[in-house]
Design a protein around this motif. Structure first.
Motif, mmCIF file in Angstrom:
data_model
loop_
_atom_site.group_PDB
_atom_site.id
_atom_site.type_symbol
_atom_site.label_atom_id
_atom_site.label_comp_id
_atom_site.label_asym_id
_atom_site.label_seq_id
_atom_site.Cartn_x
_atom_site.Cartn_y
_atom_site.Cartn_z
ATOM 1 N N THR A 36 0.878 -1.195 0.045
ATOM 2 C CA THR A 36 -0.040 -0.040 -0.038
ATOM 3 C C THR A 36 0.896 1.355 -0.067
ATOM 4 N N PHE A 37 0.739 2.096 -0.792
ATOM 5 C CA PHE A 37 1.449 3.324 -1.168
ATOM 6 C C PHE A 37 0.620 4.403 -0.810
ATOM 7 N N TYR A 38 1.241 5.386 0.323
ATOM 8 C CA TYR A 38 0.395 6.315 0.680
ATOM 9 C C TYR A 38 0.705 7.598 -0.067
ATOM 10 N N TYR A 39 0.174 8.232 -0.660
ATOM 11 C CA TYR A 39 0.031 9.396 -1.700
ATOM 12 C C TYR A 39 -0.310 10.646 -0.730
ATOM 13 N N ARG A 40 0.272 11.915 -1.009
ATOM 14 C CA ARG A 40 -0.146 13.183 -0.774
ATOM 15 C C ARG A 40 0.307 13.955 -1.895
ATOM 16 N N LEU A 41 -0.732 14.792 -2.545
ATOM 17 C CA LEU A 41 -0.413 15.517 -3.654
ATOM 18 C C LEU A 41 0.684 15.163 -4.649
ATOM 19 N N GLY A 42 0.332 13.849 -4.960
ATOM 20 C CA GLY A 42 1.313 13.168 -6.150
ATOM 21 C C GLY A 42 2.644 12.577 -5.723
ATOM 22 N N ARG A 43 2.858 12.945 -4.503
ATOM 23 C CA ARG A 43 4.108 12.347 -3.873
ATOM 24 C C ARG A 43 4.080 11.356 -2.883
ATOM 25 N N ILE A 44 4.907 10.176 -2.976
ATOM 26 C CA ILE A 44 4.779 9.094 -1.832
ATOM 27 C C ILE A 44 5.104 9.643 -0.694
ATOM 28 N N VAL A 45 4.280 9.250 0.513
ATOM 29 C CA VAL A 45 4.723 9.736 2.063
ATOM 30 C C VAL A 45 4.951 8.406 2.679
ATOM 31 N N TRP A 46 4.641 7.342 2.428
ATOM 32 C CA TRP A 46 4.716 6.105 2.927
ATOM 33 C C TRP A 46 4.417 4.718 2.363
ATOM 34 N N VAL A 47 4.830 3.806 2.730
ATOM 35 C CA VAL A 47 4.668 2.416 2.031
ATOM 36 C C VAL A 47 4.680 1.328 3.039
ATOM 37 N N THR A 48 3.686 0.340 2.856
ATOM 38 C CA THR A 48 3.548 -0.696 3.687
ATOM 39 C C THR A 48 3.382 -2.212 2.987
ATOM 40 N N GLU A 49 3.831 -3.258 3.601
ATOM 41 C CA GLU A 49 3.971 -4.492 2.920
ATOM 42 C C GLU A 49 3.741 -5.588 3.925
ATOM 43 N N GLY A 50 3.104 -6.695 3.659
ATOM 44 C CA GLY A 50 2.687 -7.456 4.643
ATOM 45 C C GLY A 50 3.872 -8.751 5.141
ATOM 46 N N ASN A 51 4.909 -8.778 4.262
ATOM 47 C CA ASN A 51 5.880 -9.958 4.616
ATOM 48 C C ASN A 51 6.668 -9.703 5.768
ATOM 49 N N HIS A 52 7.524 -8.759 5.778
ATOM 50 C CA HIS A 52 8.540 -8.504 6.832
ATOM 51 C C HIS A 52 8.417 -7.207 7.324
ATOM 52 N N PRO A 53 7.310 -6.709 7.833
ATOM 53 C CA PRO A 53 7.227 -5.160 8.186
ATOM 54 C C PRO A 53 8.171 -4.761 9.377
ATOM 55 N N PHE A 54 8.108 -5.838 10.415
ATOM 56 C CA PHE A 54 8.844 -5.426 11.629
ATOM 57 C C PHE A 54 10.246 -5.678 11.532
ATOM 58 N N ARG A 55 10.585 -6.696 10.865
ATOM 59 C CA ARG A 55 12.036 -6.966 10.464
ATOM 60 C C ARG A 55 12.674 -5.982 9.661
#
Length: 385
Positions: A36-55
């Motif tokens: 999941t890519f989090y956008y704000r005014l056309g720029r990416i501010v964060w991204v998450t993924e489910g495999n190794h998030p804490f690692r």
């Protein structure tokens, strides 16, 4: 969800930049891996993924914030309740002045670089599904990253990885020794000892590279001959467990004591407002619940019976007036203090808020002193700490 190949996915990123998109871009591989890519005014501010998030979070914090002792952090289940909990933890460390904005930027940029690389590797072998969600989560992000620049870096990284003969190997795999006797005959005793210590199936290639203070590409490339000979095997490993502090079942007396602690609920579709309210009230020992989906508000309120409710006026689907009027028709909330939150301070809004049963009116942006004045005025003295 529309099926798209790698080129189409890049076009989707470019379209989000061109239209100055704000919201979320959800992608999923044929194997079920989600980004999941989090956008704000056309720029990416964060991204998450489910495999190794804490690692990943732990490794990048260790790399760029060496002063943070992750093992000593006190984290509870609510700290991991949001899909973007990893971003919230960074935000919390920044607000406590434990890390600097430059460190946040480095972690954001490297998180994006790694997950774009993983996405590119998946897209190289299978189709990727993609859809947008207009819901804006991160309204005031700490870092903005150019998608075009990140995509350029991703292409370069993937090109170098492929040309090194590593296209079939994910940097999220963990190397493990499977033929010790063969390795012992191939390398010196010192190298063998290092291999046995590090190549044990507990560390991913990325984690191994950090331990060796090198880039993951040369580390993996150096292991490739052993992988091809069958001395080392790359295996999938699970994520590290989240370091949550367990809360044991409370006794009847402790439950009674907890029930005397004021419970504040904030109903607002803005995560920024909810988080600010939480930061104001939690240090005072108050219990706090945020509700961003107004449709779920009633069932949550009935279950938890708060001492006071802060209610946003303007929300999707149902507004604060409707929720307030609905609550006043329920005997359980006949006398519960309800404070309307709004960005405007018009007389008509104030009159209507009173008509539907609110007892207070607070304009945004939220100010600590105003919140505390309301708490002191309306929370019952017997419930205060």
């Amino acid at each position: 969800m529309e099926k798209i190949v790698a080129t189409g996915l890049i076009n989707e990123f470019q379209n989000c930049t061109q239209i100055q998109y704000s919201g979320q871009l959800h992608t999923q591989s044929a194997k079920g891996v989600k980004w999941t890519f989090y956008y704000r005014l056309g720029r990416i501010v964060w991204v998450t993924e489910g495999n190794h998030p804490f690692r990943r979070w732990r490794r990048l914090v260790a790399q760029y914030c060496p002063n943070i002792e992750i093992e000593k952090m006190q984290l509870f289940s609510q700290d991991f309740s949001r899909d973007y909990w990893d971003y919230c933890l960074l935000e919390n460390l920044y607000e406590k002045q434990q890390i600097k904005r430059e460190q946040v930027n480095l972690i954001v940029e490297n998180t994006l670089a790694e997950l774009l690389f993983d996405l590119a590797q998946q897209a190289n072998f299978s189709s990727i599904s993609c859809e947008r969600s207009q819901k804006v989560i991160l309204e005031m992000p700490m870092s903005f990253t150019s998608a075009d620049t990140s995509l350029k870096q991703m292409r370069e990284s993937w090109k170098n990885w492929s040309e090194a003969g590593l296209a079939n190997f994910s940097p999220n795999l963990a190397p493990i020794l499977i033929r010790l006797e063969l390795l012992q005959n191939q390398v010196s005793s010192g190298v063998y000892k290092n291999f046995v210590t590090l190549i044990n199936g507990k560390y991913t290639l990325r984690e191994l590279a950090l331990k060796m203070k090198q880039n993951v590409l040369p580390v993996t490339r150096s292991l490739l001959p052993y992988i091809l000979k069958g001395t080392i095997e790359l295996v999938e490993i699970s994520d590290l467990p989240l370091p949550m502090i367990e809360v044991k079942n409370q006794s009847i007396n402790s439950k009674a004591e907890t029930s005397n602690i004021p419970l504040v609920v904030c109903i607002d579709d803005s995560s920024q407002v909810c988080q600010l309210m939480e930061r104001i009230l939690k240090p005072l020992g108050m219990r706090f619940i945020q509700i961003q989906d107004a449709l779920q508000a009633l069932s949550i309120l009935i279950e938890h019976k708060p001492d006071i409710i802060f209610l946003d006026l303007i929300m999707p689907v149902v507004n604060g007036y409707e929720i307030c009027a609905q609550l006043r028709r329920i005997s359980l909330f006949a006398n519960t203090p309800i404070i309307i939150l709004t960005g405007s301070d018009g007389l008509l809004d104030r009159v209507r808020a009173k008509v539907v049963g609110s007892i207070g009116f607070m304009t945004k942006p939220i100010v600590t002193d105003k919140v505390m004045d309301v708490i002191k005025k309306y929370v019952p003295v017997s419930a205060k700490i």
